[in-house]
Scaffold this motif. Structure first.
Motif, PDB file in Angstrom:
ATOM      1  N   ALA A  23       0.996  -0.364  -0.069  1.00  8.81           N
ATOM      2  CA  ALA A  23       0.473  -0.127  -0.117  1.00  8.81           C
ATOM      3  C   ALA A  23       1.008   1.330  -0.045  1.00  8.81           C
ATOM      4  O   ALA A  23       0.662   2.607  -0.255  1.00  8.81           O
ATOM      5  CB  ALA A  23      -0.968  -0.112   1.142  1.00  8.81           C
ATOM      6  N   GLY A  24       2.041   1.466   0.063  1.00 13.73           N
ATOM      7  CA  GLY A  24       3.140   2.113   0.294  1.00 13.73           C
ATOM      8  C   GLY A  24       3.000   2.770   0.831  1.00 13.73           C
ATOM      9  O   GLY A  24       3.738   3.886   1.721  1.00 13.73           O
ATOM     10  N   LEU A  25       2.606   2.437   2.572  1.00  9.03           N
ATOM     11  CA  LEU A  25       2.603   3.190   3.995  1.00  9.03           C
ATOM     12  C   LEU A  25       3.722   2.576   4.833  1.00  9.03           C
ATOM     13  O   LEU A  25       4.078   3.155   5.201  1.00  9.03           O
ATOM     14  CB  LEU A  25       1.723   2.666   4.522  1.00  9.03           C
ATOM     15  N   ILE A  26       4.964   1.355   4.409  1.00 10.71           N
ATOM     16  CA  ILE A  26       5.948   1.044   4.488  1.00 10.71           C
ATOM     17  C   ILE A  26       6.893   1.150   3.728  1.00 10.71           C
ATOM     18  O   ILE A  26       6.521   0.656   2.616  1.00 10.71           O
ATOM     19  CB  ILE A  26       5.495   0.625   6.023  1.00 10.71           C
ATOM     20  N   GLU A  27       8.268   1.024   4.022  1.00 14.97           N
ATOM     21  CA  GLU A  27       9.277   0.446   3.338  1.00 14.97           C
ATOM     22  C   GLU A  27      10.283  -0.393   4.648  1.00 14.97           C
ATOM     23  O   GLU A  27      10.559   0.271   5.388  1.00 14.97           O
ATOM     24  CB  GLU A  27       9.794   2.032   2.327  1.00 14.97           C
ATOM     25  N   THR A  28      11.039  -1.116   3.368  1.00 17.19           N
ATOM     26  CA  THR A  28      11.803  -2.146   3.837  1.00 17.19           C
ATOM     27  C   THR A  28      12.774  -1.747   3.124  1.00 17.19           C
ATOM     28  O   THR A  28      13.246  -1.807   2.297  1.00 17.19           O
ATOM     29  CB  THR A  28      11.250  -3.885   4.334  1.00 17.19           C
ATOM     30  N   ARG A  29      14.034  -1.668   4.387  1.00 16.51           N
ATOM     31  CA  ARG A  29      15.184  -1.352   3.814  1.00 16.51           C
ATOM     32  C   ARG A  29      16.390  -2.213   4.475  1.00 16.51           C
ATOM     33  O   ARG A  29      17.541  -2.224   4.740  1.00 16.51           O
ATOM     34  CB  ARG A  29      15.911  -0.139   4.894  1.00 16.51           C
ATOM     35  N   GLY A  30      15.827  -3.401   3.629  1.00 17.75           N
ATOM     36  CA  GLY A  30      16.788  -4.951   3.389  1.00 17.75           C
ATOM     37  C   GLY A  30      17.003  -4.891   5.328  1.00 17.75           C
ATOM     38  O   GLY A  30      15.991  -5.139   6.104  1.00 17.75           O
ATOM     39  N   ARG A  31      19.022  -5.273   6.004  1.00 24.00           N
ATOM     40  CA  ARG A  31      18.395  -5.266   7.038  1.00 24.00           C
ATOM     41  C   ARG A  31      18.752  -4.298   8.369  1.00 24.00           C
ATOM     42  O   ARG A  31      18.420  -4.438   9.189  1.00 24.00           O
ATOM     43  CB  ARG A  31      20.240  -5.553   7.430  1.00 24.00           C
ATOM     44  N   ALA A  32      18.336  -2.710   7.906  1.00 23.90           N
ATOM     45  CA  ALA A  32      18.202  -2.082   8.512  1.00 23.90           C
ATOM     46  C   ALA A  32      16.828  -1.687   9.033  1.00 23.90           C
ATOM     47  O   ALA A  32      16.561  -1.081  10.068  1.00 23.90           O
ATOM     48  CB  ALA A  32      18.512  -0.787   7.497  1.00 23.90           C
TER      49      ALA A  32
END
Length: 121
Positions: free
Chosen positions: A62-71
Motif C-alpha cells: 500500500a506504500g505506507l511502509i518500506e523495508t530497507r533490507g537489514r536496516a
C-alpha cells in the motif's frame, strides 16, 4: 499501542495492518519512524511471525511502509503522499458536489457507496 482481539472475527493480521495504517495516517507514526522487527512485534503481541509478516507486506504494498533490507521497516514518505492525494481528491469532490447543488448528506452517501464498491473485489 496495538491491541489484537482474539475474539474478533477480523483476522489478527488485518487488525494489525489496520491499526498500523491508522497510526500512520493519523501521524502517530510519522514518516521515517522505524517499526519493530517482525519477530519482535510478533513476540510482543503473541502472534505468529507469518501473521506480522503478512501485515507488513500489505502495508508495504500500500506504500505506507518500506523495508530497507537489514536496516528494518520504516514509515514511508509515500504514505504521506497518498494521504495528501486523498485530501486533494476530497477537495475536488467537494467542489464538484457544491457546483451541482448536492447537499452534504447525499454527498456522503455517494462516497460511502463508492467506498463500498471499491472494497468489493
Amino acid at each position: 499501542m496495538i491491541v489484537i482481539d482474539a475474539a474478533s472475527p477480523t483476522p489478527p493480521y488485518e487488525q494489525l495492518r489496520a491499526q498500523l495504517a491508522t497510526q500512520i495516517h493519523d501521524r502517530a507514526l510519522p514518516v521515517g519512524t522505524r517499526l519493530p522487527t517482525i519477530r519482535r512485534l510478533a513476540a510482543d503481541l503473541g502472534l505468529a511471525v507469518n501473521t506480522v509478516g503478512r501485515a507488513y507486506r500489505e502495508l508495504e504494498e500500500a506504500g505506507l511502509i518500506e523495508t530497507r533490507g537489514r536496516a528494518g521497516s520504516f514509515v514511508s514518505a509515500a504514505g504521506e503522499q497518498a494521504l495528501e492525494q486523498a485530501h486533494r481528491a476530497a477537495r475536488d469532490y467537494a467542489a464538484v458536489i457544491a457546483s451541482v447543488g448536492i447537499g452534504p448528506t447525499e454527498a456522503i452517501r455517494i462516497i460511502e457507496a463508492a467506498l463500498g464498491q471499491a472494497a468489493t473485489p
